[in-house]
Design a protein around this motif. Structure first.
Motif, PDB file in Angstrom:
ATOM      1  N   ALA A 147       0.841  -1.206   0.000  1.00  7.72           N
ATOM      2  CA  ALA A 147       0.000   0.000   0.000  1.00  7.72           C
ATOM      3  C   ALA A 147       0.872   1.251   0.000  1.00  7.72           C
ATOM      4  CB  ALA A 147      -0.925  -0.012   1.213  1.00  7.72           C
ATOM      5  N   LEU A 148       1.905   1.251   0.842  1.00  7.51           N
ATOM      6  CA  LEU A 148       2.814   2.397   0.902  1.00  7.51           C
ATOM      7  C   LEU A 148       3.556   2.574  -0.423  1.00  7.51           C
ATOM      8  CD1 LEU A 148       4.115   1.755   4.518  1.00  7.51           C
ATOM      9  CD2 LEU A 148       2.824   3.781   3.788  1.00  7.51           C
ATOM     10  N   LYS A 149       4.011   1.459  -1.007  1.00 11.77           N
ATOM     11  CA  LYS A 149       4.702   1.524  -2.311  1.00 11.77           C
ATOM     12  C   LYS A 149       3.784   2.068  -3.395  1.00 11.77           C
ATOM     13  CE  LYS A 149       7.689  -2.401  -1.736  1.00 11.77           C
ATOM     14  NZ  LYS A 149       7.515  -3.840  -1.813  1.00 11.77           N
ATOM     15  N   SER A 150       2.479   1.809  -3.249  1.00  8.40           N
ATOM     16  CA  SER A 150       1.502   2.258  -4.250  1.00  8.40           C
ATOM     17  C   SER A 150       1.070   3.703  -4.030  1.00  8.40           C
ATOM     18  CB  SER A 150       0.268   1.349  -4.216  1.00  8.40           C
ATOM     19  OG  SER A 150       0.623   0.019  -4.533  1.00  8.40           O
ATOM     20  N   GLY A 151       1.617   4.356  -3.006  1.00 11.57           N
ATOM     21  CA  GLY A 151       1.352   5.776  -2.803  1.00 11.57           C
ATOM     22  C   GLY A 151       0.220   6.112  -1.840  1.00 11.57           C
ATOM     23  N   PHE A 152      -0.317   5.108  -1.161  1.00  9.07           N
ATOM     24  CA  PHE A 152      -1.372   5.376  -0.174  1.00  9.07           C
ATOM     25  C   PHE A 152      -0.744   5.745   1.168  1.00  9.07           C
ATOM     26  CE2 PHE A 152      -3.220   2.278  -3.136  1.00  9.07           C
ATOM     27  CZ  PHE A 152      -4.368   2.953  -3.524  1.00  9.07           C
ATOM     28  N   ALA A 153      -1.403   6.620   1.910  1.00  7.95           N
ATOM     29  CA  ALA A 153      -1.068   6.806   3.318  1.00  7.95           C
ATOM     30  C   ALA A 153      -1.690   5.635   4.069  1.00  7.95           C
ATOM     31  CB  ALA A 153      -1.634   8.123   3.826  1.00  7.95           C
ATOM     32  N   VAL A 154      -0.965   5.087   5.047  1.00  2.60           N
ATOM     33  CA  VAL A 154      -1.456   3.895   5.749  1.00  2.60           C
ATOM     34  C   VAL A 154      -1.490   4.136   7.256  1.00  2.60           C
ATOM     35  CG1 VAL A 154      -1.030   1.467   6.268  1.00  2.60           C
ATOM     36  CG2 VAL A 154      -0.597   2.329   3.962  1.00  2.60           C
ATOM     37  N   PHE A 155      -2.649   3.815   7.834  1.00  2.89           N
ATOM     38  CA  PHE A 155      -2.838   3.812   9.280  1.00  2.89           C
ATOM     39  C   PHE A 155      -3.001   2.364   9.714  1.00  2.89           C
ATOM     40  CE2 PHE A 155      -4.020   7.942   7.795  1.00  2.89           C
ATOM     41  CZ  PHE A 155      -3.540   8.808   8.771  1.00  2.89           C
TER      42      PHE A 155
END
Length: 192
Positions: A147-155
């Motif tokens: 998810a992080l690699k795909s550009g999303f912010a992750v909680f």
């Protein structure tokens, strides 16, 4: 406090019978994530925000299984009780189910690996992901990293994850890695 917005989505990772106590690959305390995830689901449903549920959906001869030389006992075989979502998990109307690790020769710990999850999220204009489920040190870890690699912010919902700890310290190493890569750690009390 974190306010939920129209560009947020909840990702429930592999909350399946085989990962709960009594299952073929039980995660210690795996059932404890269910009521907490239900509380997150309520918050997202109240704002009509999307909820995604990933699941292992293995063929019977999957490469991750010990009989095929893999590290795990057979688990989450497509169409079996073990592959079903936990019965106490209150999946909302319109939950979007993402099946992974469906090919015999291909392992896929991440909900993004070999699935259309990234495209579904992008089509819906999602920018931030709230991720919880099982297991911290495998499918949660790899879903968060992708998810992080795909550009999303992750909680990362640290009150709604549990680890296998196949090797001592796996859970802490996974948490350290997710934090290092940029995941934000939150609990239910952090949501406005």
């Amino acid at each position: 406090m974190i306010e939920l917005h129209a560009t947020d989505a909840l990702i429930l990772v592999d909350v399946q019978n085989d990962f709960l106590p009594g299952g073929a690959l039980a995660v210690p305390g795996g059932d404890q994530v269910v009521p907490v995830l239900n509380a997150y689901i309520e918050r997202f449903a109240a704002k009509a925000l999307p909820v995604f549920a990933t699941r292992d959906w293995h063929p019977p001869n999957h490469c991750s299984f010990r009989p095929q030389g893999g590290p795990w006992p057979p688990h989450c075989i497509a169409g079996t009780w073990g592959a079903e979502f936990a019965p106490e998990l209150k999946l909302p109307e319109g939950v979007q189910i993402v099946s992974k690790a469906t090919e015999p020769e291909r392992e896929a710990y991440s909900g993004f690996d070999g699935t259309d999850l990234k495209d579904l999220l992008k089509q819906q204009g999602i920018k931030r992901l709230f991720v919880g489920g099982l297991a911290t040190d495998y499918c949660v870890l790899n879903t968060v990293k992708d998810a992080l690699k795909s550009g999303f912010a992750v909680f990362l919902l640290i009150d709604a994850i549990r680890a296998v700890n196949a090797h001592p310290g796996d859970e802490q190493r996974a948490l350290d890695e997710m934090r290092r890569q940029g995941a934000h750690f939150i609990t239910l009390s952090d949501l406005a």
